[in-house]
Design a protein around this motif. Structure first.
Motif, PDB file in Angstrom:
ATOM      1  N   ASN A 203       0.681  -1.179  -0.036  1.00  0.00           N
ATOM      2  CA  ASN A 203      -0.009   0.001   0.056  1.00  0.00           C
ATOM      3  C   ASN A 203       0.900   1.211  -0.007  1.00  0.00           C
ATOM      4  N   ILE A 204       2.127   1.241   0.778  1.00  0.00           N
ATOM      5  CA  ILE A 204       2.922   2.491   0.586  1.00  0.00           C
ATOM      6  C   ILE A 204       3.395   2.744  -0.961  1.00  0.00           C
ATOM      7  N   GLY A 205       3.747   1.561  -1.500  1.00  0.00           N
ATOM      8  CA  GLY A 205       4.093   1.635  -2.973  1.00  0.00           C
ATOM      9  C   GLY A 205       2.989   2.039  -3.733  1.00  0.00           C
ATOM     10  N   TYR A 206       1.844   1.717  -3.742  1.00  0.00           N
ATOM     11  CA  TYR A 206       0.606   2.082  -4.331  1.00  0.00           C
ATOM     12  C   TYR A 206       0.353   3.636  -4.145  1.00  0.00           C
ATOM     13  N   ALA A 207       0.629   3.942  -2.886  1.00  0.00           N
ATOM     14  CA  ALA A 207       0.391   5.246  -2.463  1.00  0.00           C
ATOM     15  C   ALA A 207       1.579   6.227  -3.360  1.00  0.00           C
ATOM     16  N   ALA A 208       2.901   5.707  -3.242  1.00  0.00           N
ATOM     17  CA  ALA A 208       3.797   6.454  -3.917  1.00  0.00           C
ATOM     18  C   ALA A 208       3.568   6.649  -5.506  1.00  0.00           C
ATOM     19  N   ARG A 209       3.071   5.704  -6.109  1.00  0.00           N
ATOM     20  CA  ARG A 209       2.688   5.685  -7.396  1.00  0.00           C
ATOM     21  C   ARG A 209       1.555   6.629  -7.574  1.00  0.00           C
ATOM     22  N   ALA A 210       0.553   6.500  -6.921  1.00  0.00           N
ATOM     23  CA  ALA A 210      -0.532   7.392  -7.060  1.00  0.00           C
ATOM     24  C   ALA A 210      -0.048   8.847  -6.705  1.00  0.00           C
ATOM     25  N   MET A 211       0.613   9.122  -6.124  1.00  0.00           N
ATOM     26  CA  MET A 211       1.304  10.455  -5.827  1.00  0.00           C
ATOM     27  C   MET A 211       1.874  11.081  -6.955  1.00  0.00           C
ATOM     28  N   LEU A 212       2.966  10.276  -7.517  1.00  0.00           N
ATOM     29  CA  LEU A 212       3.868  10.687  -8.479  1.00  0.00           C
ATOM     30  C   LEU A 212       2.935  10.971  -9.972  1.00  0.00           C
TER      31      LEU A 212
ATOM     32  N   PHE B 283       5.643  10.948 -15.410  1.00  0.00           N
ATOM     33  CA  PHE B 283       5.169   9.828 -14.930  1.00  0.00           C
ATOM     34  C   PHE B 283       3.931   9.430 -14.977  1.00  0.00           C
ATOM     35  N   GLY B 284       3.421   9.068 -16.119  1.00  0.00           N
ATOM     36  CA  GLY B 284       1.931   8.413 -16.269  1.00  0.00           C
ATOM     37  C   GLY B 284       1.638   7.182 -15.986  1.00  0.00           C
ATOM     38  N   SER B 285       1.204   6.868 -14.863  1.00  0.00           N
ATOM     39  CA  SER B 285       1.235   5.156 -14.881  1.00  0.00           C
ATOM     40  C   SER B 285      -0.098   4.951 -13.857  1.00  0.00           C
ATOM     41  N   LEU B 286      -1.303   5.244 -14.631  1.00  0.00           N
ATOM     42  CA  LEU B 286      -2.681   4.645 -13.846  1.00  0.00           C
ATOM     43  C   LEU B 286      -2.960   3.324 -14.169  1.00  0.00           C
ATOM     44  N   ASN B 287      -3.463   2.601 -13.267  1.00  0.00           N
ATOM     45  CA  ASN B 287      -3.902   1.409 -13.644  1.00  0.00           C
ATOM     46  C   ASN B 287      -5.421   1.424 -13.952  1.00  0.00           C
ATOM     47  N   LEU B 288      -5.833   0.101 -14.303  1.00  0.00           N
ATOM     48  CA  LEU B 288      -7.238   0.161 -14.655  1.00  0.00           C
ATOM     49  C   LEU B 288      -8.211   0.778 -13.547  1.00  0.00           C
ATOM     50  N   ALA B 289      -8.083   0.404 -12.223  1.00  0.00           N
ATOM     51  CA  ALA B 289      -8.921   0.663 -11.259  1.00  0.00           C
ATOM     52  C   ALA B 289      -8.744   2.149 -10.981  1.00  0.00           C
ATOM     53  N   GLN B 290      -7.531   2.744 -10.978  1.00  0.00           N
ATOM     54  CA  GLN B 290      -7.213   4.074 -10.631  1.00  0.00           C
ATOM     55  C   GLN B 290      -7.831   5.035 -11.691  1.00  0.00           C
ATOM     56  N   ALA B 291      -7.843   4.754 -13.086  1.00  0.00           N
ATOM     57  CA  ALA B 291      -8.314   5.303 -14.307  1.00  0.00           C
ATOM     58  C   ALA B 291      -9.970   5.370 -13.835  1.00  0.00           C
ATOM     59  N   VAL B 292     -10.300   4.393 -13.475  1.00  0.00           N
ATOM     60  CA  VAL B 292     -11.927   4.210 -13.207  1.00  0.00           C
ATOM     61  C   VAL B 292     -12.268   5.001 -12.132  1.00  0.00           C
ATOM     62  N   ILE B 293     -11.686   5.100 -11.166  1.00  0.00           N
ATOM     63  CA  ILE B 293     -12.008   5.731 -10.054  1.00  0.00           C
ATOM     64  C   ILE B 293     -11.804   7.312 -10.094  1.00  0.00           C
ATOM     65  N   LEU B 294     -11.089   7.790 -11.062  1.00  0.00           N
ATOM     66  CA  LEU B 294     -10.844   9.187 -11.166  1.00  0.00           C
ATOM     67  C   LEU B 294     -11.842   9.521 -12.369  1.00  0.00           C
ATOM     68  N   VAL B 295     -12.421   8.695 -13.036  1.00  0.00           N
ATOM     69  CA  VAL B 295     -13.345   9.016 -13.886  1.00  0.00           C
ATOM     70  C   VAL B 295     -14.740   9.264 -12.971  1.00  0.00           C
TER      71      VAL B 295
END
Lengths: 251, 251
Positions: free
Chosen positions: A21-30, B146-158
């Motif tokens: 979850n720390i890794g996912y959070a870092a990715r989300a931030m960047l 650094f554009g790195s959204l996974n599927l669920a992240q793209a869905v939740i932002l939409v």
């Protein structure tokens, strides 16, 4: 994106449990240009080998993460702290949507003030003690019938909204003469006043001490004091605790 | 939340690979009130046992998911289709940010028109054939480095942005049980604290007393205390002025 000169908010994970979850959070931030990650007492220590793969390339954020034993230390240099929670709390504290908080963050950043957002433990969220150190509560308006954001989702929504609302940043205004207190200033004030009250029988019955401390911290936190005002208040406390008729010994 | 009578957008996953990601997408949708999930040729068939646990309770979304062999069938009833992608495509098609697309979706929903958003395969995204079926491209403005959204992240932002742009969010609220202090409350506080400070030598030199009183009053005035908080502070002052080790005589 905001100008790089203005401070960007810190993302503060309070006692995070899983390295992933720390890794996912870092990715989300960047994804939205945030890089100041702070970890308070991560359960499994730090560094955590599970974080790297989950960060999907946001390694610089992980490598630069600050690790702190207490929340007080983690927020010492910040001027504004938001506690992210979807729960209704029985706490007298302003509640801002993520959009309102993001706009406020850009406005304070333009004045050179530093902000952080607290995210709680995966299981139990933020404690009332944590929230007592925050200026305000930040909420994401979710479906009232199904509010189920995980840590990384909460972080990405905050990061996205911060980025989105910062696009048309007004020009930075000048620093005020008397900037708002840092959290270190405030914690110093809390400890001063609590240390003066305890031996004078204020915290009675003892079972209520924790709630009384929280109420007092929320009250002082919400006042928005400047650093100079905190120093004034500490002088006031010093005077009040002086015996009647006693002489002033120091400045 | 928008009125339930107006159509809400469909989330269309094109050849999703992992059941977990379908579950995460369902959860992300329901957080913001979206329920129309459509799956085009899911790689591992449907239903997929990995989806349920990942959905964290969004089971109705999974149970109601439509499954289609082709994208054409999946979008047959829709009036507007957006292709979500962060990539630059060599395709002549309007490009809208997620915010612009969300506003457009609400406008078309108000006319009774139906919308769907396409999300591509985890590995390879949407094909040019898929995109050719869309009216426009929807992008989330991410960090160009650094554009790195996974599927669920793209869905939740939409889903978040659709929800956010569809309501006039209520103004920031506070707990209203505790109204802000009256001026009488505040003057009582001023006189209490000044009366306690004066005999303890706080106002020195005497020529500065007036300015010191003004600074203190401004500080307390600006804090925006509630009536209850003023009473709490008066209790604090009373305790602070008690001699060390003294007993508490009254409430």
């Amino acid at each position: 994106m905001p100008h790089s000169e203005t401070p960007k908010p810190a993302i503060i994970l309070v006692e995070p449990q899983l390295g992933e979850n720390i890794g996912y959070a870092a990715r989300a931030m960047l994804n939205f240009g945030l890089t100041d990650l702070r970890l308070v007492a991560p359960r499994d220590g730090w560094p955590n080998p599970a974080a790297g793969p989950a960060a999907s390339g946001a390694d610089d954020v992980l490598d630069g993460a600050g690790v702190f034993e207490t929340l007080e230390e983690a927020i010492a240099d910040l001027n504004h702290v938001y506690a992210s929670t979807v729960r209704n709390r029985d706490i007298y504290k302003p509640v801002l949507t993520v959009t309102e908080a993001s706009e406020a963050m850009h406005a304070s950043a333009a004045r050179g003030e530093r902000t952080g957002i607290l995210f709680g433990r995966e299981r139990s969220g933020l404690s009332n003690d944590d929230i007592a150190l925050a200026n305000a509560i930040l909420t994401v308006p979710v479906n009232p019938g199904f509010g189920s954001l995980n840590l990384a989702q909460a972080v990405i929504l905050v990061a996205f909204e911060w980025s989105r609302t910062g696009v048309d940043l007004p020009a930075a205004s000048t620093l005020e003469d008397d900037p708002i207190a840092t959290k270190a200033d405030l914690v110093g004030l809390f400890e001063h006043i609590e240390g003066a009250l305890a031996p004078r029988g204020y915290f009675r019955p003892p079972a209520r001490k924790r709630a009384m401390v929280q109420a007092l911290r929320n009250l002082l936190q919400g006042a928005g004091f400047t650093g100079q005002q905190v120093r004034t208040l500490r002088g006031v406390i010093k005077s009040l605790t002086r015996p009647l008729g006693g002489n002033r010994k120091d400045g």
